[in-house]
Design an enzyme around this catalytic site. Structure first.
Site, PDB file in Angstrom:
ATOM      1  N   LYS A  11       0.816  -1.224   0.000  1.00  0.00           N
ATOM      2  CA  LYS A  11       0.000   0.000   0.000  1.00  0.00           C
ATOM      3  C   LYS A  11       0.853   1.279   0.000  1.00  0.00           C
ATOM      4  CE  LYS A  11      -4.033  -2.121   2.291  1.00  0.00           C
ATOM      5  NZ  LYS A  11      -4.969  -2.041   3.438  1.00  0.00           N
ATOM      6  N   TYR A  51     -12.355  -1.503  -3.315  1.00  0.00           N
ATOM      7  CA  TYR A  51     -12.826  -1.653  -1.936  1.00  0.00           C
ATOM      8  C   TYR A  51     -14.346  -1.454  -1.817  1.00  0.00           C
ATOM      9  CZ  TYR A  51      -8.319  -2.287   0.454  1.00  0.00           C
ATOM     10  OH  TYR A  51      -7.130  -2.797   0.932  1.00  0.00           O
ATOM     11  N   ASN A 114      -1.994   0.449   6.728  1.00  0.00           N
ATOM     12  CA  ASN A 114      -1.460  -0.795   7.284  1.00  0.00           C
ATOM     13  C   ASN A 114      -0.640  -1.619   6.298  1.00  0.00           C
ATOM     14  OD1 ASN A 114      -3.576  -1.680   5.777  1.00  0.00           O
ATOM     15  ND2 ASN A 114      -4.686  -2.687   7.438  1.00  0.00           N
ATOM     16  N   HIS A 117      -2.307  -5.367   1.601  1.00  0.00           N
ATOM     17  CA  HIS A 117      -3.616  -6.012   1.434  1.00  0.00           C
ATOM     18  C   HIS A 117      -3.359  -7.447   1.013  1.00  0.00           C
ATOM     19  CE1 HIS A 117      -7.454  -7.264  -0.280  1.00  0.00           C
ATOM     20  NE2 HIS A 117      -6.760  -7.671  -1.323  1.00  0.00           N
ATOM     21  N   GLU A 128      -9.535 -10.818  -7.788  1.00  0.00           N
ATOM     22  CA  GLU A 128      -8.571  -9.716  -7.657  1.00  0.00           C
ATOM     23  C   GLU A 128      -7.384  -9.916  -8.594  1.00  0.00           C
ATOM     24  OE1 GLU A 128      -9.831  -8.769  -3.009  1.00  0.00           O
ATOM     25  OE2 GLU A 128      -7.823  -9.564  -3.391  1.00  0.00           O
TER      26      GLU A 128
HETATM   27  P1  ATP Z   1      -7.205  -5.782   3.435  1.00  0.00           P
HETATM   28  O1  ATP Z   1      -8.578  -6.055   2.843  1.00  0.00           O
HETATM   29  O2  ATP Z   1      -6.645  -4.430   3.034  1.00  0.00           O
HETATM   30  O3  ATP Z   1      -6.258  -6.922   3.190  1.00  0.00           O
HETATM   31  P2  ATP Z   1      -8.112  -6.659   6.012  1.00  0.00           P
HETATM   32  O4  ATP Z   1      -8.763  -7.765   5.263  1.00  0.00           O
HETATM   33  O5  ATP Z   1      -7.164  -7.001   7.118  1.00  0.00           O
HETATM   34  O6  ATP Z   1      -7.315  -5.703   5.024  1.00  0.00           O
HETATM   35  P3  ATP Z   1     -10.648  -5.247   6.021  1.00  0.00           P
HETATM   36  O7  ATP Z   1     -11.614  -5.349   7.132  1.00  0.00           O
HETATM   37  O8  ATP Z   1     -10.922  -5.943   4.732  1.00  0.00           O
HETATM   38  O9  ATP Z   1      -9.197  -5.658   6.599  1.00  0.00           O
HETATM   39  O10 ATP Z   1     -10.433  -3.689   5.753  1.00  0.00           O
HETATM   40  C1  ATP Z   1      -9.872  -3.236   4.529  1.00  0.00           C
HETATM   41  C2  ATP Z   1      -8.947  -2.087   4.804  1.00  0.00           C
HETATM   42  O11 ATP Z   1      -9.711  -0.972   5.264  1.00  0.00           O
HETATM   43  C3  ATP Z   1      -7.932  -2.327   5.919  1.00  0.00           C
HETATM   44  O12 ATP Z   1      -6.788  -3.022   5.521  1.00  0.00           O
HETATM   45  C4  ATP Z   1      -7.597  -0.900   6.313  1.00  0.00           C
HETATM   46  O13 ATP Z   1      -6.682  -0.311   5.376  1.00  0.00           O
HETATM   47  C5  ATP Z   1      -8.949  -0.216   6.195  1.00  0.00           C
HETATM   48  N1  ATP Z   1      -9.645  -0.213   7.489  1.00  0.00           N
HETATM   49  C6  ATP Z   1     -10.258  -1.257   8.101  1.00  0.00           C
HETATM   50  N2  ATP Z   1     -10.811  -0.913   9.276  1.00  0.00           N
HETATM   51  C7  ATP Z   1     -10.542   0.424   9.422  1.00  0.00           C
HETATM   52  C8  ATP Z   1     -10.823   1.398  10.427  1.00  0.00           C
HETATM   53  N3  ATP Z   1     -11.518   1.057  11.527  1.00  0.00           N
HETATM   54  N4  ATP Z   1     -10.376   2.658  10.226  1.00  0.00           N
HETATM   55  C9  ATP Z   1      -9.692   3.016   9.124  1.00  0.00           C
HETATM   56  N5  ATP Z   1      -9.390   2.138   8.119  1.00  0.00           N
HETATM   57  C10 ATP Z   1      -9.785   0.867   8.272  1.00  0.00           C
HETATM   58 MG    MG Z   2     -10.006  -7.427   3.542  1.00  0.00          MG
END
Ligand code: ATP
Ligand code: MG
Length: 140
Positions: A11, A51, A114, A117, A128
């Protein structure tokens, strides 16, 4: 467990801090092979499409702005049980909850920024990968 492929993104927070190589070293040390990789920059609209599953969530706009804020590296990782293996190496979404040694524990700035992804299942991995890569780019 069978050999699988999963989709990964390094990211903007990580590409900005020159962490592509350090993150790739974690994947390779975990037995994941980078079988396709390219650096691209998403438009705000493309980030929103990627997303879209989160569009009702309060952080959606912030997430899309962030994902379009700088280049990303999109990748296909291959290996034994690659989808789950990659999720382990990534660590928990919130770096404060991530295990020692995981990418998010070491590199993530916050729950939003973070660093990586990873696909969360076989169907999303297939979709994807197909969204970002053509068959010709998947060289194994
Ligand atoms: P990713 O889909 O990016 O691999 P993930 O599966 O661990 O991450 P998801 O719940 O799918 O987490 O959330 C997608 C992304 O949205 C997260 O990786 C993060 O960048 C963002 N995100 C999730 N929760 C929050 C939050 N509470 N506040 C801000 N951003 C968030
Ligand atoms: Mg996810």
């Amino acid at each position: 467990m069978a050999i699988q492929r999963t989709f990964s993104i390094i990211k903007p927070d990580a590409t900005r801090r020159n962490l592509t190589g350090a993150i790739n070293a974690k994947f390779e040390a975990a037995g994941l092979r980078i079988v396709a990789q390219k650096r691209i920059k998403l438009t705000r609209e493309q980030a929103g499409t990627f997303y879209a599953v989160h569009k009702e969530r309060p952080f959606y706009d912030e997430l899309c702005d962030f994902m379009a804020s700088a280049p990303i590296v999109v990748q296909v990782l291959e290996g034994e049980d690659a989808i789950a293996r990659n999720r382990e190496v990534m660590g928990a979404t919130n770096p404060a909850e991530a295990e020692e040694g995981t990418i998010r524990k070491e590199f993530a700035l916050s729950i939003g920024e973070n660093s990586v992804h990873g696909s969360d299942g076989e169907d999303t991995a297939r979709e994807e990968i197909a969204y970002f890569f053509s068959g010709l780019e998947l060289v194994g």
